[in-house]
Design a protein around this motif. Structure first.
Motif, PDB file in Angstrom:
ATOM      1  N   THR A  86      14.207  22.526  -8.298  1.00  0.00           N
ATOM      2  CA  THR A  86      15.096  23.174  -7.328  1.00  0.00           C
ATOM      3  C   THR A  86      16.185  23.945  -8.061  1.00  0.00           C
ATOM      4  N   PRO A  87      16.792  24.937  -7.419  1.00  0.00           N
ATOM      5  CA  PRO A  87      17.824  25.721  -8.095  1.00  0.00           C
ATOM      6  C   PRO A  87      19.179  25.008  -8.190  1.00  0.00           C
ATOM      7  N   THR A  88      19.211  23.726  -7.877  1.00  0.00           N
ATOM      8  CA  THR A  88      20.456  22.966  -7.959  1.00  0.00           C
ATOM      9  C   THR A  88      20.741  22.623  -9.420  1.00  0.00           C
ATOM     10  N   MET A  89      22.012  22.733  -9.809  1.00  0.00           N
ATOM     11  CA  MET A  89      22.380  22.418 -11.195  1.00  0.00           C
ATOM     12  C   MET A  89      22.223  20.921 -11.449  1.00  0.00           C
ATOM     13  N   SER A  90      21.947  20.569 -12.707  1.00  0.00           N
ATOM     14  CA  SER A  90      21.776  19.150 -13.046  1.00  0.00           C
ATOM     15  C   SER A  90      23.093  18.393 -12.945  1.00  0.00           C
ATOM     16  N   GLY A  91      24.207  19.096 -13.090  1.00  0.00           N
ATOM     17  CA  GLY A  91      25.514  18.458 -12.930  1.00  0.00           C
ATOM     18  C   GLY A  91      25.744  17.954 -11.522  1.00  0.00           C
ATOM     19  N   LEU A  95      26.765  14.217 -10.600  1.00  0.00           N
ATOM     20  CA  LEU A  95      27.932  13.945  -9.766  1.00  0.00           C
ATOM     21  C   LEU A  95      27.540  13.094  -8.560  1.00  0.00           C
ATOM     22  N   ALA A  96      26.385  13.383  -7.969  1.00  0.00           N
ATOM     23  CA  ALA A  96      25.917  12.592  -6.827  1.00  0.00           C
ATOM     24  C   ALA A  96      25.641  11.146  -7.241  1.00  0.00           C
TER      25      ALA A  96
END
Length: 180
Positions: A86-91, A95-96
């Motif tokens: 997915t285009p979500t950052m690994s950070g 954080l989640a």
């Protein structure tokens, strides 16, 4: 004969000096000082002395184990590839995970401090709030260490062994077992 006479004179002197002893009570001779130990505090419980160490150990161990195991379960999950592409950052995922782990530890810490408040009375509420803040900082450090351990190792067994080894090392080198 002069030696025997000298020995007899000395023995007579010893008998005379023993006969002049006025104290005949054996207990007074054995322990001449009477000592009475009185406690400084009126409480009979030592719960307050072990409570900080107990809370710190629980927070440390739970933080290490829950974060390392959580990261490992995420890596072993079937949704890991889907989350990875997915285009979500690994950070964002880190954080989640951090928010999840710290919220679990926050609930556990509130419960532990609430139970300690029942057993120990007379401590101001500000002390509990400061304790909560210190424990959350402490938990944050060990959550990040556990997340690092979960990221480095590939199997859940090695993650568990590494997390427990780090926990044992930190306990051994702290003041809990061997005070400096």
């Amino acid at each position: 004969a002069p030696i025997v006479k000298d020995v007899n004179t000395r023995i007579d002197n010893i008998k005379a000096s023993v006969g002049t002893v006025k104290i005949t009570n054996i207990e007074a001779i054995v322990s001449p000082l009477k000592i009475a130990v009185q406690p400084l505090s009126k409480t009979k419980s030592y719960f307050l002395y072990i409570l900080p160490s107990l809370l710190a150990l629980l927070v440390m161990l739970v933080s290490l184990l829950i974060s390392s195991t959580g990261i490992m379960r995420e890596k072993e999950s079937s949704a890991y590839l889907r989350n990875f592409i997915t285009p979500t950052m690994s950070g964002t995922f880190l954080l989640a995970h951090y928010i999840t782990f710290i919220s679990i530890l926050l609930m556990q810490t509130v419960i532990m401090l609430g139970v300690s408040r029942i057993f120990v009375s007379g401590i101001p509420i500000i002390t509990y709030l400061l304790t909560m803040a210190v424990l959350l900082i402490f938990a944050t450090i060990f959550i990040f260490i556990g997340m690092f351990i979960g990221s480095v190792f590939n199997t859940s067994e090695s993650v568990t062994v590494a997390a427990i080894s780090v926990a044992i090392l930190t306990v051994v080198f702290s003041n809990t077992i061997l005070p400096l």
